[in-house]
Structures are given as C-alpha cells and as structure tokens.
Design a protein around this motif. Sequence first.
Motif, PDB file in Angstrom:
ATOM      1  N   ASP A  35       3.956   4.334  -5.498  1.00 35.63           N
ATOM      2  CA  ASP A  35       2.761   3.925  -4.744  1.00 35.63           C
ATOM      3  C   ASP A  35       2.325   4.998  -3.753  1.00 35.63           C
ATOM      4  OD1 ASP A  35       2.689   1.568  -6.102  1.00 35.63           O
ATOM      5  OD2 ASP A  35       3.610   0.365  -4.528  1.00 35.63           O
ATOM      6  N   ARG A  62       3.466  -0.025   5.743  1.00 28.50           N
ATOM      7  CA  ARG A  62       3.261  -1.366   5.188  1.00 28.50           C
ATOM      8  C   ARG A  62       4.081  -1.574   3.931  1.00 28.50           C
ATOM      9  NH1 ARG A  62      -1.770  -1.070   4.951  1.00 28.50           N
ATOM     10  NH2 ARG A  62      -2.269  -1.977   6.975  1.00 28.50           N
ATOM     11  N   ARG A  63       4.127  -0.568   3.081  1.00 25.31           N
ATOM     12  CA  ARG A  63       4.912  -0.683   1.853  1.00 25.31           C
ATOM     13  C   ARG A  63       6.403  -0.749   2.142  1.00 25.31           C
ATOM     14  NH1 ARG A  63       5.833  -1.927  -1.474  1.00 25.31           N
ATOM     15  NH2 ARG A  63       6.104  -0.601  -3.278  1.00 25.31           N
ATOM     16  N   SER A  70       2.072   3.660   4.089  1.00 24.19           N
ATOM     17  CA  SER A  70       3.496   3.874   3.822  1.00 24.19           C
ATOM     18  C   SER A  70       4.354   2.891   4.612  1.00 24.19           C
ATOM     19  CB  SER A  70       3.885   5.318   4.173  1.00 24.19           C
ATOM     20  OG  SER A  70       3.127   6.243   3.413  1.00 24.19           O
ATOM     21  N   LEU A 103       8.193   2.203  -4.664  1.00 27.00           N
ATOM     22  CA  LEU A 103       7.633   2.655  -3.393  1.00 27.00           C
ATOM     23  C   LEU A 103       7.156   4.096  -3.488  1.00 27.00           C
ATOM     24  CD1 LEU A 103       7.177   2.428  -0.281  1.00 27.00           C
ATOM     25  CD2 LEU A 103       9.565   3.125  -0.001  1.00 27.00           C
ATOM     26  N   MET A 139       9.110  -3.791   1.384  1.00 31.40           N
ATOM     27  CA  MET A 139      10.327  -3.514   0.631  1.00 31.40           C
ATOM     28  C   MET A 139      11.557  -4.204   1.233  1.00 31.40           C
ATOM     29  SD  MET A 139      11.953   0.252  -0.148  1.00 31.40           S
ATOM     30  CE  MET A 139      12.446   0.429   1.584  1.00 31.40           C
ATOM     31  N   ARG A 160      -5.435   3.016  -1.338  1.00 27.73           N
ATOM     32  CA  ARG A 160      -4.781   2.715  -0.077  1.00 27.73           C
ATOM     33  C   ARG A 160      -5.317   1.408   0.495  1.00 27.73           C
ATOM     34  NH1 ARG A 160      -5.312   8.677   2.774  1.00 27.73           N
ATOM     35  NH2 ARG A 160      -4.310   9.849   1.073  1.00 27.73           N
ATOM     36  N   SER A 194      -1.152   7.023  -3.865  1.00 31.04           N
ATOM     37  CA  SER A 194      -2.077   6.974  -2.734  1.00 31.04           C
ATOM     38  C   SER A 194      -2.455   8.371  -2.253  1.00 31.04           C
ATOM     39  CB  SER A 194      -1.456   6.178  -1.581  1.00 31.04           C
ATOM     40  OG  SER A 194      -0.365   6.864  -1.009  1.00 31.04           O
TER      41      SER A 194
END
Length: 320
Positions: free
Chosen positions: A307, A7-8, A5, A304, A12, A318, A311
Amino acid sequence: MWKFSVRRILIMIPQIILLSILIFILAKMMPGDALSGMVDPNVSPERLEELRESLGWNDPWYVQYGDWVGGVVQGDLGQSFRFKMPVSEIVGQRIINTFWLSLATLIFTYLIAIPLGITSGRYNDSLLDQAITSYTYIGFATPLFIFALVMLWVFGFMLGWFPTSGSVSPGLEPGTFEYVMSKIYHLILPAIAMALITTVNTVQYLRSEIIDTKQKDFIITARAKGASESRVYNRHILRNSLLPLAAFFGFEITGLIGGTIFVENIFGYPGMGQLFLESITLRDYSVVTAVTLLFGIAAILGALLSDIILSLVDPRIRIK
C-alpha cells in the motif's frame, strides 16, 4: 503521505492482535500436546497431569494467551520441548535462510515475469503471446510441490548441476567467499523452482494491464497527435501498466510464505517452512505458534508495504 502511512500502521495493530488470538486458539484445539506419545510409557498418567499443571497447560486459554503474549512482547517466544532450547534461538537460526530464499525467489520472479508480461501484452494474439499464455496456463495447473520434485530430480539427481539438500556445503568457514558462494549455489534451484510457478500470476496480470491500457482514450489521443509508437508505448502504456504491480507485492509475499513450506521440505533447505512442518509432526506447539505468528505478521507487513509503495507511485489512492 505520512498520514496515510500512520493510518495504515494503526490499522495493522488490531490485525496482528486478532491474528495472535486465532493462532493461539487453533493451536490449543489441535489434538495432544508436547507430552503426548513422546514420553516413557512407564510414566503414570497422574505424573503427566502434574507436569501439565506445573507448565500451566490446564489454565484457561485466556490466561495462557496472556502469558504467551507477555513473553512475545518481551522477545520470549517460549521454550521448545523437542529441540530443548528457546524458540527464539531456533527461529533465529532458520529465518535468515528463509529470508534469502524468499528474496532470491522474488528477484527471479520479476526477472522472468516482467519481460514475459510486457512481451505478451505488447504483441497480444501473436504466436509469441500464445506461447507465453500457454506457459502461464501450465503454471496455474501445476502444483508447486510436484514441479519442485521434478526440478530436484532433473537438475539435482539426473544432471547433478545443483545440490539436493542443505543450505551450505559442510566444512566451510562462515564469512568467507567460498561460504557465501556455497549459500548462493544452494538456494538457486529452490528459488528458481518456486519462481517459475509463482511468476504466472504476475505475467497474466501485467499482460491484462497492458492490453487494457492500450485501449484507453488517452492512448488513442496520443497516437492521434502523431506521437511515435515507441513513445506511446514506453511513456504511456508501459508506465501506467507497471504501476499496479506494486499492489501485487503483498500478494507475492503471501504466496512465498506458503511456497517455502513445500519447497524447503522438498529440497531439504533448513528454513522456517521446514521448521514449521517438523514442529507440527513433533507436536512442538510453542514453535508452531511462533512460526505461524511470524508468517502472519510477514503477510500483513507485505500488504502494508504494498500500500505504501502504491501510494508513492500513484498519489490518487491515498486516503485524505
């Protein structure tokens, strides 16, 4: 999970920065400005240039961008030259309506799409499947604004079942039961009109997933072991076919953003989409850039969220 999370979210941030730069540059490339064609013809061109200079419109684009971003970070989206009020107040008045319209559309979309997709996939090549597939083909071929106009004409004007404009009946006290019911009543028709078109993607996607899953080796193995057809379908086929719908969530949000622009204007629904087109027509670029930025951020947040949900339901995707 939390590493994925974070990392995403970090990915962003540069996406939003790049989006803001593109929006600002494209807005500056549009012809005219808020003073073009909307001032007293007796005002001299020299006076107009003085006003533009005082407003900072003649500064280099990167200077204007820096000033704009600095205000956005502080919650200041600028001043509307047409509505004569802060952009944040205008957006605050409209964004709630768009949120409820989008939420209602999503609910109707999944209430329609999931049963149709499951039925079409489970009984593929049957007459029922052919009927559902024909509906999706018609939906793919029908422009949203044409379908919305037909829905408004039939159910709003001819039958009179639903209101033809506005988001609430006038004269009602906010917070009362009648006010809430009126808000719901006003958004049902535009939400259904948008859902009946946007649902076709989900129906076809779910149908294809179910048909593809039915042919997998583990399904053949489950049947060979003597599992009942209902158990095979409910525990294996349906469960594995529904998981990828989470990845479709971000796409649905992006589609809703484009759809609300047309639907809100057709139904006279006072939301962000209607505000967007009004601002373009009035050359109120401070409102245009703010609304476009919010739409873009909503699409990025939708991806986001999609994803993260995917996951959770399927840990294999992941990033380690």
